[in-house]
Every structure is written in C-alpha cells, then in structure tokens.
Design a protein around this motif. Structure first.
Motif, short mmCIF file in Angstrom:
data_model
loop_
_atom_site.label_atom_id
_atom_site.label_comp_id
_atom_site.label_asym_id
_atom_site.label_seq_id
_atom_site.Cartn_x
_atom_site.Cartn_y
_atom_site.Cartn_z
N ILE A 9 4.61 44.57 42.02
CA ILE A 9 4.73 43.85 43.29
C ILE A 9 4.68 44.80 44.49
O ILE A 9 3.90 44.56 45.42
CB ILE A 9 5.99 42.97 43.31
CG1 ILE A 9 5.87 41.84 42.28
CG2 ILE A 9 6.24 42.39 44.70
CD1 ILE A 9 7.12 40.98 42.13
N PRO A 10 5.47 45.89 44.52
CA PRO A 10 5.36 46.78 45.68
C PRO A 10 4.00 47.48 45.79
O PRO A 10 3.54 47.75 46.92
CB PRO A 10 6.49 47.78 45.47
CG PRO A 10 6.88 47.68 44.03
CD PRO A 10 6.59 46.27 43.64
N ILE A 11 3.34 47.76 44.67
CA ILE A 11 1.98 48.31 44.75
C ILE A 11 1.05 47.27 45.38
O ILE A 11 0.24 47.59 46.27
CB ILE A 11 1.47 48.72 43.35
CG1 ILE A 11 2.17 50.00 42.89
CG2 ILE A 11 -0.04 48.94 43.37
CD1 ILE A 11 1.83 50.42 41.47
N ALA A 12 1.16 46.02 44.95
CA ALA A 12 0.32 44.97 45.52
C ALA A 12 0.62 44.76 47.00
O ALA A 12 -0.31 44.54 47.80
CB ALA A 12 0.54 43.66 44.75
N LEU A 13 1.88 44.84 47.40
CA LEU A 13 2.22 44.72 48.82
C LEU A 13 1.57 45.83 49.64
O LEU A 13 1.02 45.59 50.72
CB LEU A 13 3.74 44.77 49.00
CG LEU A 13 4.53 43.54 48.58
CD1 LEU A 13 6.03 43.81 48.64
CD2 LEU A 13 4.17 42.34 49.46
#
Length: 335
Positions: free
Chosen positions: A298-302
């Motif tokens: 999720i934080p990589i995608a953000l």
C-alpha cells in the motif's frame, strides 16, 4: 490534535527476479502465463546478506532525504515486519540506531503482513491524538522471498521484497485519517504460514504445509499458501469492509477519489474492482515492477500514485489491507 500522513517513500533491493528467469526454471510456465495470472513482470529480491532491518533503514533514509525530514524530529518508530532479523532484539531497536533517531524515541515492532500498514497507521494515529507524541515514523519491511522454497513456483511468482517509510504527524484540528476498521479470523491462520523456523512445528497447524507433502525438499522455512482459501476470504471480507469504512467515515463511494488496496495480484484486484463497481481510473494498481511486497504494497502504491499524478492534495483515498492472519483493516485518508 489530529494525525495525518505527511510523506511516504520506499526502497527496493537491487536484485531482480523476472518472469523470464522463472520461465527458464519452470518451462511449463511461460512468461505470458505468469504475467496473465499475477500481473507481475519482475520482483525485487533481498540478497543473502540483506535483511529486513537493512531495507527498513534504507526506506527511512529515502524518506528523510527526499522529503527534507530531520531524523531528530521523530518521537516514535513503528516497524511492521513478519521477517525480523532476530527473535530478539526487536527490528525497531536496530533501525532506531541505524537511522540516528534520538534515544528518547519510542520504538516497537508489530508482526502483521498484508494488513500491517493499516494497523500501524491506526497505532500512529492513537499515539498522536492521545497527546503522547507529535511525529511517528512508520516503516514496513519484509523479506518474504527468504521464506520461499526455490522449487515452489506458485509463490515465487507472486512475492517480492521491499520496505516503505511513512511520516505520520500532528495536523492540528483537521481530520485526515478516518473510518478505521479492523478484522481478524484466526481460524484461517493455516491458509498462509511459514511452517519451519519458529518454535512450534507448523505442520501441527497445517499438515499440508510440510514441504515433503508438497513434493519439495525442505529448505528451512518453506512458506505455504492456500491460494483458493485466501481468494475466497478476500471476496468475503473486502466488500463488507468497504461498506464499514464508508459508514464510519460518513462518506459514500462517490466521495472516494482513489482506492488503494493491498497489491496481492492483478487477478484478485480486478475481480474486487468489478465486484465493488469501482471505475478503473479510481482504482490504483502498482504491481508490475514490484510483486506482492506484503506490508509495503500500500505505501509503495501511494508513493507511485503521487509520482504518476494519480494522487493529489485534497483527495480522499481509501486504503484496505487483507491477508495473512487472517487479518484485515482499512481507513480513509485525506491527502
């Protein structure tokens, strides 16, 4: 006081495992077949001497350097990992020292996988809004590929290694993180398990996880995943979780500008998108060059959504993680 996400960044180990590499080892699986099933073209793999604390430290350093953050401003560190360097000490203690955070910094590990980022954000929000601290550094870091039997193509095609760092800070009175929901079903613990390497044999929980029962030569950890069980679990809990998050946030689906879910695999994500009726332009996917990095998806995608212009200031973003545990959690962030 109200918590908000102030910055996010990530780090990937330099070694790469491509679909071509896998197809060469498993000729029955073509490059096209792997890409079609997973949506992944390559994954980053930690080296023999590269562990979760190394990735976590590099992610923290990237966050500090790219966003102008002073390490001495950090008052609390949360490291989310299911692949710690040691049973003890905690990985957070190692990372605190290596990042040069003050010795007045609180530091703790949490051991959650696919839902871990949501749980860590919830804890950071609680620390800030209870007045304990003003700045929390959340780092997710996993080296799942070290758990995988090299002959198990079913999971080698999916998982990659990586770490992400997020600064959660006091936003004053503006409410920026809302609608937090959690869920746990430990009856599904047997669906995704590393049967070896812990203190209790995993075969006691999941007999099918025995490497030899899977026609594999044991290598020390031998991660086991029951893909159909995980898929069915996801189809059951994700729609209900989306409804609960919207209800707790006093929002409707139309109010959400972007959906960023745990990046498990492309087939599952597309199935969920259609089931939820979310337009493709509002459903962000960042899998192709990363694979499933567990707590860091999720934080990589953000980070990628910001870099690609899909995520802009003022947008409302629904985050939802689900998987190993079985565990799930979600929330809405005003960016």
């Amino acid at each position: 006081m109200s918590a908000r996400i102030a910055a996010v960044d990530y780090f990937l180990p330099p070694a790469v495992l491509t679909n071509e590499d896998l197809a060469a080892q498993f000729p029955e699986w073509s490059v096209e077949k792997i890409a079609a099933k997973t949506g992944i073209d390559r994954r980053h793999i930690s080296g023999p001497d590269e562990f979760s604390s190394d990735l976590a430290t590099a992610a923290g350093e990237a966050l500090f350097a790219n966003h102008g953050i002073d390490p001495h401003s950090i008052e609390y560190l949360i490291v989310c990992t299911q692949s710690p360097d040691y049973y003890l000490p905690s990985t957070a203690c190692l990372v605190q020292e290596r990042l040069g955070l003050p010795t007045t910094t609180g530091a703790t590990d949490i051991t959650l996988g696919c839902s871990g980022y949501i749980y860590a954000l919830g804890l950071a929000k609680g620390l800030i809004e209870s007045g304990q601290v003003s700045n929390v550094l959340v780092i997710t870091a996993d080296t799942y590929t070290k758990f995988i039997n090299p002959e198990d193509k079913s999971v080698r095609t999916i998982f990659g290694d990586g770490a992400a760092a997020t600064l959660v800070t006091d936003a004053g009175e503006a409410t920026a993180i809302t609608g937090i929901t959690y869920g746990t079903n430990g009856a599904g613990a047997k669906s995704l398990i590393v049967p070896q390497g812990g203190l209790r044999p995993g075969e006691a929980l999941q007999p099918k996880s025995d490497a030899r029962a899977r026609s594999l030569e044991p290598t020390g950890y031998d991660l086991y995943m029951d893909g159909p069980d995980i898929f069915n679990f996801t189809l059951e809990v994700v729609p209900a979780s989306v409804d609960a998050i919207l209800r707790k946030s006093s929002l409707t689906a139309d109010d959400i500008d972007l959906y960023v879910f745990h990046q498990a695999n492309a087939f599952m994500l597309e199935h969920l998108r259609k089931k939820l009726g979310v337009p493709s332009e509002k459903f962000f996917v960042a899998l192709e060059g990363f694979g499933n990095t567990v707590s860091s998806t999720i934080p990589i995608a953000l980070t990628e959504a910001v870099r690609q212009g899909a995520l802009r200031d003022g947008m409302k973003v629904m985050l939802l993680g689900f998987g190993v545990g079985l565990s799930w959690g979600g929330l809405v962030v005003t960016w």
